[in-house]
Write a protein that holds these residues in place. Structure first.
Motif, short mmCIF file in Angstrom:
data_model
loop_
_atom_site.label_atom_id
_atom_site.label_comp_id
_atom_site.label_asym_id
_atom_site.label_seq_id
_atom_site.Cartn_x
_atom_site.Cartn_y
_atom_site.Cartn_z
N SER A 165 0.83 -1.21 0.00
CA SER A 165 0.00 0.00 0.00
C SER A 165 0.86 1.26 0.00
N ILE A 166 1.92 1.26 0.81
CA ILE A 166 2.76 2.46 0.91
C ILE A 166 3.58 2.65 -0.36
N MET A 167 4.11 1.58 -0.91
CA MET A 167 4.89 1.72 -2.15
C MET A 167 4.00 2.16 -3.31
N LYS A 168 2.75 1.67 -3.34
CA LYS A 168 1.82 2.11 -4.38
C LYS A 168 1.52 3.60 -4.22
N TYR A 169 1.26 4.01 -2.99
CA TYR A 169 1.00 5.43 -2.72
C TYR A 169 2.16 6.31 -3.18
#
Length: 219
Positions: free
Chosen positions: A203-207
């Motif tokens: 989720s954080i890498m996508k964000y």
């Protein structure tokens, strides 16, 4: 007056909720006014970035939240060179807890320096390219991801222990002695005091990939 093109940066503020207390800001990284650390309004993904010339750093003596042993660190960077250079470390008054890059490896040091392997899924840094790094410090299960949420750099967890030093304060743009500097941009740093789960990392890498227009594999 520090948020215009090529202005010299003397402070970088932590904007996490746990560091914002009304008008009182915690975890402020500082440096002496210098052309070695400047504001670049056309940074990574056309979003402002801090640019390091290779001879300056920002430091924080102590975290408001306390030191961290296990940690997951996300970095958004654009290196200008592929020579060996340190991006992040503890503060000068603390023990090593550093992240360094070279052309095809990432090195972690929380007491012992260990580099990612090159035989399987090796790192491949190019000058002036953009990267999202997810880095786990967890003794002998430390690991690194670059622009990819599933495939670890080097193929496996780092088999040799990187040590168990806490992250005591912070140095950005160099190692804690200021002897090995980073040459490039840094747009964002996110630090957690635990090892994140796979779905959290994704989720954080996508964000970060969406925010800075960086392609991330596996999302």
């Amino acid at each position: 007056g520090e948020n215009h093109q090529n202005s010299q940066i003397t402070a970088w503020f932590d904007i996490s909720p746990s560091s914002e207390h009304g008008n009182l800001r915690k975890n402020v990284l500082t440096t002496s006014s210098s052309s070695a650390v400047i504001y670049n309004e056309d940074g990574i993904g056309d979003i402002p970035s801090i640019q390091f010339s290779g001879s300056g750093e920002l430091t924080l003596s102590d975290f408001h939240q306390g030191n961290s042993l296990q940690k997951t660190i996300f970095l958004v960077i654009r290196p200008f060179a592929t020579s060996s250079q340190t991006i992040l470390d503890s503060d000068t008054s603390g023990s090593n807890s550093s992240i360094s890059i070279a052309s095809n490896t990432v090195s972690l040091n929380a007491g012992s320096s260990v580099s990612t392997g090159t035989s399987v899924n090796s790192a491949s840094f190019s000058a002036s390219s953009n990267y999202v790094l997810a880095i786990y410090f967890n003794e002998d299960t430390s690991k690194v991801y670059i622009n990819d949420v599933e495939n670890k750099i080097g193929g496996d967890d780092l088999s040799s222990t990187v040590g168990s030093n806490e992250l005591k304060g912070l140095t950005i743009g160099a190692n804690k002695s200021g002897a090995v500097n980073y040459n490039g941009m840094i747009s964002e740093i996110i630090i957690f005091d635990r090892s994140l789960k796979a779905n959290e990392r994704s989720s954080i890498m996508k964000y970060l990939g969406d925010k800075y227009k960086i392609s991330i594999e596996g999302v």
